[in-house]
Design a protein around this motif. Sequence first.
Motif: not given
Length: 427
Positions: A235-260
């Motif tokens: 939570x601290x590391x993400x701060x006010x970043x957009x989730x797509x910027x925060x997880x741009x190196x992990x597209x699989x997890x990003x897709x899972x989060x948006x789907x869930x």
Amino acid sequence: MSKVFVIDSEKRPLNPIHPAQARQLLRNQKAAVFRRFPFTLILKEFRSDSPVSPLRLKIDPGAKHTGLALVNDSTGEVVFAAELKHRGFAIRESLTSRRQLRRSRRSRKTRYRQPRFNNRTRSKDWLAPSLESRVENIKTWVEKLRRFAPFGAISQELVRFDMQLIRNPDIQGKEYQQGTLYGYETREYLLQKWNRQCAYCGVKDVPLQIEHIYPRAKGGSNSITNLTLSCGKCNTKKGTKDVKDFLKKDPTRLEQILKQAKKPLADAASVNTTRFALLNVLKSTGLPVETGSGGLTKFHRTQQGLPKAHWLDAACVGQSTPILNIKGIKVLFITANGHGTRQICRTDKYGFPNRYCSRTKFHFGFQTGDIVKAVVVSGKKVGQYIGRIATRATGSFNISTKNGLVQGISHKYCKHIHKKDGYSYAF
């Protein structure tokens, strides 16, 4: 210690007894096994003077699992505990499959038929089959336990999720109407939706914080579809970043989060739809019914330092919850399997018949779903097998044991342990 149910010679429930006392009664031939699941003895001699102390049946209904517990209010002892696994989602999938097959077959075989008008009127208290099965499963087990245990009151968790509040946190006034459990709703729902782990790193068993997927600072809302759980570090590391910027190196997890995040509130909706139907069923027993909230259940469980489990949630339901004694309790896991199918043939994935279905249910005194004990003394499969059977007209049965499927066991080696009742059991 898990107690053993006892009924007298006229099949009236008596006080549950310690397993050692049950063994002694069997050894002295003063009682016989009446039922295996739940394990029940029947006395061979009549006892009219046995004092009976009433218990309380506690129920924590859920979409997939329902917790059941029999509790002695005066001592706090948990006498019996079980977790009932429903088949509501399987029913829904079967109905969907049948509808699709029929629709495709109708379009191939017949001309277009105009929709008929008002030919499927439903009663006011109608429930979808997938929801009705949950209510009927619980009703069945309340009636079963009432035959074997002397309980005189019932507790039910009535309110769990306030759907309006978690969909729209700003709802108020007339728009809100019947909202409940204001502060508890969102957090408890998110814990279940995100499997009690951090959405970004997957860590479990740490304090989790409610986190906005799209930050409020960049126009994100408080809607439940924009909320998730994260550990303090993420939570601290993400701060006010957009989730797509925060997880741009992990597209699989990003897709899972948006789907869930966009998943519908199916579990919560099913619980909320059936809760008052279940309450009416419990009231029809004629016993006093106490209702409690999910927040109260969690409060009792955390105050007593108990782990998360469906049967423990059930034991903590209601204001009447005493200090619980759960030492040595053996939980019975019940799975609803249904009573088979009425299909006269099996079909392939396109709906075309491809396999024959036997018209006879019983073969050599057994039917599919019976729990048997097979002691094989000769041949390739020498050994002892206990499990649920699938029968064949040839007399060669398959047995589903805890170690896997055993095929080709002759009916001559099989002996009934528990006849089919639509459920399977495990400890």
